[in-house]
Design a protein around this motif. Structure first.
Motif, PDB file in Angstrom:
ATOM      1  N   MET A 237      -5.510   2.419  -1.661  1.00 14.48           N
ATOM      2  CA  MET A 237      -4.973   0.974  -2.295  1.00 14.48           C
ATOM      3  C   MET A 237      -3.639   1.449  -2.237  1.00 14.48           C
ATOM      4  O   MET A 237      -3.039   2.102  -2.834  1.00 14.48           O
ATOM      5  CB  MET A 237      -5.704   0.818  -3.525  1.00 14.48           C
ATOM      6  N   ALA A 238      -2.726   0.330  -1.988  1.00 10.49           N
ATOM      7  CA  ALA A 238      -1.427   0.203  -2.018  1.00 10.49           C
ATOM      8  C   ALA A 238      -1.078  -0.978  -3.059  1.00 10.49           C
ATOM      9  O   ALA A 238      -1.393  -1.957  -2.999  1.00 10.49           O
ATOM     10  CB  ALA A 238      -0.722  -0.101  -0.597  1.00 10.49           C
ATOM     11  N   LEU A 239      -0.417  -0.517  -4.232  1.00 11.48           N
ATOM     12  CA  LEU A 239      -0.056  -1.317  -5.187  1.00 11.48           C
ATOM     13  C   LEU A 239       1.443  -1.975  -4.820  1.00 11.48           C
ATOM     14  O   LEU A 239       2.538  -1.090  -5.054  1.00 11.48           O
ATOM     15  CB  LEU A 239      -0.193  -0.784  -6.562  1.00 11.48           C
ATOM     16  N   VAL A 240       1.650  -3.145  -4.728  1.00  8.46           N
ATOM     17  CA  VAL A 240       3.054  -3.828  -4.160  1.00  8.46           C
ATOM     18  C   VAL A 240       3.502  -4.604  -5.382  1.00  8.46           C
ATOM     19  O   VAL A 240       2.669  -5.057  -6.019  1.00  8.46           O
ATOM     20  CB  VAL A 240       3.055  -4.517  -3.042  1.00  8.46           C
ATOM     21  N   SER A 241       4.609  -4.585  -5.416  1.00 11.04           N
ATOM     22  CA  SER A 241       5.250  -5.401  -6.544  1.00 11.04           C
ATOM     23  C   SER A 241       6.349  -6.473  -6.278  1.00 11.04           C
ATOM     24  O   SER A 241       6.928  -7.157  -7.025  1.00 11.04           O
ATOM     25  CB  SER A 241       6.080  -4.157  -7.520  1.00 11.04           C
ATOM     26  N   GLY A 242       6.813  -6.471  -5.178  1.00 18.60           N
ATOM     27  CA  GLY A 242       7.765  -7.214  -4.359  1.00 18.60           C
ATOM     28  C   GLY A 242       9.015  -6.676  -4.710  1.00 18.60           C
ATOM     29  O   GLY A 242      10.157  -7.125  -4.533  1.00 18.60           O
ATOM     30  N   GLY A 243       9.261  -5.502  -5.079  1.00 18.51           N
ATOM     31  CA  GLY A 243      10.485  -4.566  -5.123  1.00 18.51           C
ATOM     32  C   GLY A 243      10.921  -4.001  -3.796  1.00 18.51           C
ATOM     33  O   GLY A 243      10.212  -4.148  -2.761  1.00 18.51           O
ATOM     34  N   GLU A 244      12.158  -3.231  -4.062  1.00 19.60           N
ATOM     35  CA  GLU A 244      12.543  -2.889  -2.662  1.00 19.60           C
ATOM     36  C   GLU A 244      11.857  -1.571  -2.239  1.00 19.60           C
ATOM     37  O   GLU A 244      11.826  -1.157  -0.926  1.00 19.60           O
ATOM     38  CB  GLU A 244      13.903  -2.103  -3.137  1.00 19.60           C
ATOM     39  N   GLU A 245      10.956  -0.849  -3.172  1.00 19.88           N
ATOM     40  CA  GLU A 245       9.989   0.172  -2.658  1.00 19.88           C
ATOM     41  C   GLU A 245       8.840  -0.143  -1.788  1.00 19.88           C
ATOM     42  O   GLU A 245       8.107   0.620  -1.320  1.00 19.88           O
ATOM     43  CB  GLU A 245       9.621   1.263  -3.813  1.00 19.88           C
ATOM     44  N   ASP A 246       8.508  -1.627  -1.716  1.00 19.31           N
ATOM     45  CA  ASP A 246       7.217  -1.970  -1.090  1.00 19.31           C
ATOM     46  C   ASP A 246       7.161  -1.557   0.348  1.00 19.31           C
ATOM     47  O   ASP A 246       6.034  -1.005   0.883  1.00 19.31           O
ATOM     48  CB  ASP A 246       7.179  -3.624  -1.165  1.00 19.31           C
ATOM     49  N   GLU A 247       8.082  -1.594   1.125  1.00 16.33           N
ATOM     50  CA  GLU A 247       7.899  -0.899   2.297  1.00 16.33           C
ATOM     51  C   GLU A 247       7.812   0.413   2.553  1.00 16.33           C
ATOM     52  O   GLU A 247       6.775   0.857   3.348  1.00 16.33           O
ATOM     53  CB  GLU A 247       9.538  -1.239   2.979  1.00 16.33           C
ATOM     54  N   HIS A 248       8.132   1.346   1.628  1.00 14.26           N
ATOM     55  CA  HIS A 248       8.160   2.531   1.654  1.00 14.26           C
ATOM     56  C   HIS A 248       6.289   2.873   1.192  1.00 14.26           C
ATOM     57  O   HIS A 248       6.007   3.731   1.708  1.00 14.26           O
ATOM     58  CB  HIS A 248       8.907   3.404   0.602  1.00 14.26           C
ATOM     59  N   VAL A 249       5.873   2.048   0.146  1.00 15.01           N
ATOM     60  CA  VAL A 249       4.630   2.201  -0.348  1.00 15.01           C
ATOM     61  C   VAL A 249       3.726   1.883   0.840  1.00 15.01           C
ATOM     62  O   VAL A 249       2.603   2.457   1.059  1.00 15.01           O
ATOM     63  CB  VAL A 249       4.338   1.375  -1.644  1.00 15.01           C
ATOM     64  N   ILE A 250       3.895   0.764   1.667  1.00 14.95           N
ATOM     65  CA  ILE A 250       3.014   0.212   2.725  1.00 14.95           C
ATOM     66  C   ILE A 250       3.166   1.271   3.818  1.00 14.95           C
ATOM     67  O   ILE A 250       1.974   1.633   4.566  1.00 14.95           O
ATOM     68  CB  ILE A 250       3.669  -1.087   3.081  1.00 14.95           C
ATOM     69  N   THR A 251       4.246   1.825   4.191  1.00 16.53           N
ATOM     70  CA  THR A 251       4.418   2.820   5.314  1.00 16.53           C
ATOM     71  C   THR A 251       3.440   4.059   4.862  1.00 16.53           C
ATOM     72  O   THR A 251       2.723   4.982   5.655  1.00 16.53           O
ATOM     73  CB  THR A 251       5.513   2.960   5.531  1.00 16.53           C
ATOM     74  N   ARG A 252       3.758   4.543   3.813  1.00 11.40           N
ATOM     75  CA  ARG A 252       2.905   5.774   3.087  1.00 11.40           C
ATOM     76  C   ARG A 252       1.442   5.527   3.039  1.00 11.40           C
ATOM     77  O   ARG A 252       0.573   6.422   3.457  1.00 11.40           O
ATOM     78  CB  ARG A 252       3.604   6.452   1.928  1.00 11.40           C
ATOM     79  N   ALA A 253       1.168   4.283   2.607  1.00 11.96           N
ATOM     80  CA  ALA A 253      -0.442   4.006   2.356  1.00 11.96           C
ATOM     81  C   ALA A 253      -1.105   4.027   3.643  1.00 11.96           C
ATOM     82  O   ALA A 253      -2.216   4.357   3.899  1.00 11.96           O
ATOM     83  CB  ALA A 253      -0.526   2.884   1.426  1.00 11.96           C
ATOM     84  N   ALA A 254      -0.296   3.420   4.665  1.00 12.20           N
ATOM     85  CA  ALA A 254      -0.986   3.119   6.202  1.00 12.20           C
ATOM     86  C   ALA A 254      -1.096   4.358   6.710  1.00 12.20           C
ATOM     87  O   ALA A 254      -2.115   4.506   7.352  1.00 12.20           O
ATOM     88  CB  ALA A 254      -0.073   2.017   6.824  1.00 12.20           C
ATOM     89  N   GLY A 255      -0.280   5.488   6.478  1.00 15.92           N
ATOM     90  CA  GLY A 255      -0.323   6.461   7.157  1.00 15.92           C
ATOM     91  C   GLY A 255      -1.433   7.521   6.537  1.00 15.92           C
ATOM     92  O   GLY A 255      -2.216   7.836   7.314  1.00 15.92           O
ATOM     93  N   ALA A 256      -1.565   7.527   5.196  1.00 18.54           N
ATOM     94  CA  ALA A 256      -2.505   8.111   4.458  1.00 18.54           C
ATOM     95  C   ALA A 256      -4.026   7.466   4.889  1.00 18.54           C
ATOM     96  O   ALA A 256      -4.813   8.226   5.304  1.00 18.54           O
ATOM     97  CB  ALA A 256      -2.510   7.974   3.065  1.00 18.54           C
ATOM     98  N   ALA A 257      -4.115   6.151   5.186  1.00 17.53           N
ATOM     99  CA  ALA A 257      -5.484   5.495   5.553  1.00 17.53           C
ATOM    100  C   ALA A 257      -5.787   6.153   6.806  1.00 17.53           C
ATOM    101  O   ALA A 257      -6.780   6.335   7.286  1.00 17.53           O
ATOM    102  CB  ALA A 257      -5.342   3.921   5.454  1.00 17.53           C
ATOM    103  N   LEU A 258      -4.674   5.952   7.881  1.00 16.81           N
ATOM    104  CA  LEU A 258      -4.889   6.438   9.257  1.00 16.81           C
ATOM    105  C   LEU A 258      -5.408   8.123   9.221  1.00 16.81           C
ATOM    106  O   LEU A 258      -6.204   8.394  10.061  1.00 16.81           O
ATOM    107  CB  LEU A 258      -3.730   6.145   9.840  1.00 16.81           C
ATOM    108  N   ASP A 259      -4.608   8.585   8.551  1.00 23.44           N
ATOM    109  CA  ASP A 259      -5.075  10.112   8.482  1.00 23.44           C
ATOM    110  C   ASP A 259      -6.466  10.294   8.139  1.00 23.44           C
ATOM    111  O   ASP A 259      -6.856  11.285   8.390  1.00 23.44           O
ATOM    112  CB  ASP A 259      -4.057  10.869   7.532  1.00 23.44           C
ATOM    113  N   HIS A 260      -6.819   9.643   7.311  1.00 25.71           N
ATOM    114  CA  HIS A 260      -8.372   9.852   6.807  1.00 25.71           C
ATOM    115  C   HIS A 260      -9.393   8.797   7.225  1.00 25.71           C
ATOM    116  O   HIS A 260     -10.409   8.745   6.992  1.00 25.71           O
ATOM    117  CB  HIS A 260      -8.145   9.948   5.032  1.00 25.71           C
TER     118      HIS A 260
END
Length: 149
Positions: free
Chosen positions: A1-24
């Protein structure tokens, strides 16, 4: 689960969450939470945009896992416990520079109350593209909490 806030870090959260999901070999649920009593036009115009933007960021990745988006009508810190079926919570650090805190309230809530491991993503600015297989593995909640303090 990626929790987004609308803040500057959302792109980083999405990228890392997608990578983790793909890895597993897992699906990704992108979640944006809005405190009640947000209803009607406020919920639809402002907060649906945050979720749609996060899903757009995900769709722009070269590789992405199967995914869905959920807009919750709960306080953001409650979203980490709303779904009990997630294997990992990915959240931005939510730095509150003006208060001198090392992490935001939602991040602290995730570290202390999530029923699964938490990956805290630090970062602002442009995301450097990396293949999903090079992403570091997720830390446990205790390891992530130790890294913050």
């Amino acid at each position: 689960m990626a929790l987004v806030s609308g803040g500057e870090e959302d792109e980083h959260v999405i990228t890392r969450a997608a990578g983790a999901a793909l890895d597993h070999g897992a699906a990704l649920r992108v979640v944006h939470a809005v405190a009640l009593p947000a209803t009607g036009p406020v919920l639809d115009s402002d907060h649906r945009f945050v979720l749609d933007n996060a899903l757009r960021l995900l769709d722009e990745l070269d590789r992405r896992p199967p995914h869905s988006g959920v807009l919750l009508r709960v306080h953001p810190h409650e979203a980490v416990t709303h779904y009990a079926d997630h294997d990992l919570v990915v959240v931005g650090d939510g730095v509150l520079a003006e208060a001198g805190d090392r992490s935001g309230a939602v991040t602290r809530a995730a570290l202390h109350h999530a029923p699964s491991p938490v990956l805290v993503v630090h970062g602002r600015g442009p995301v450097h593209e990396r293949p999903a297989s090079t992403l570091p593995s997720a830390r446990t909640s205790a390891e992530a909490a130790h890294a913050l303090f």
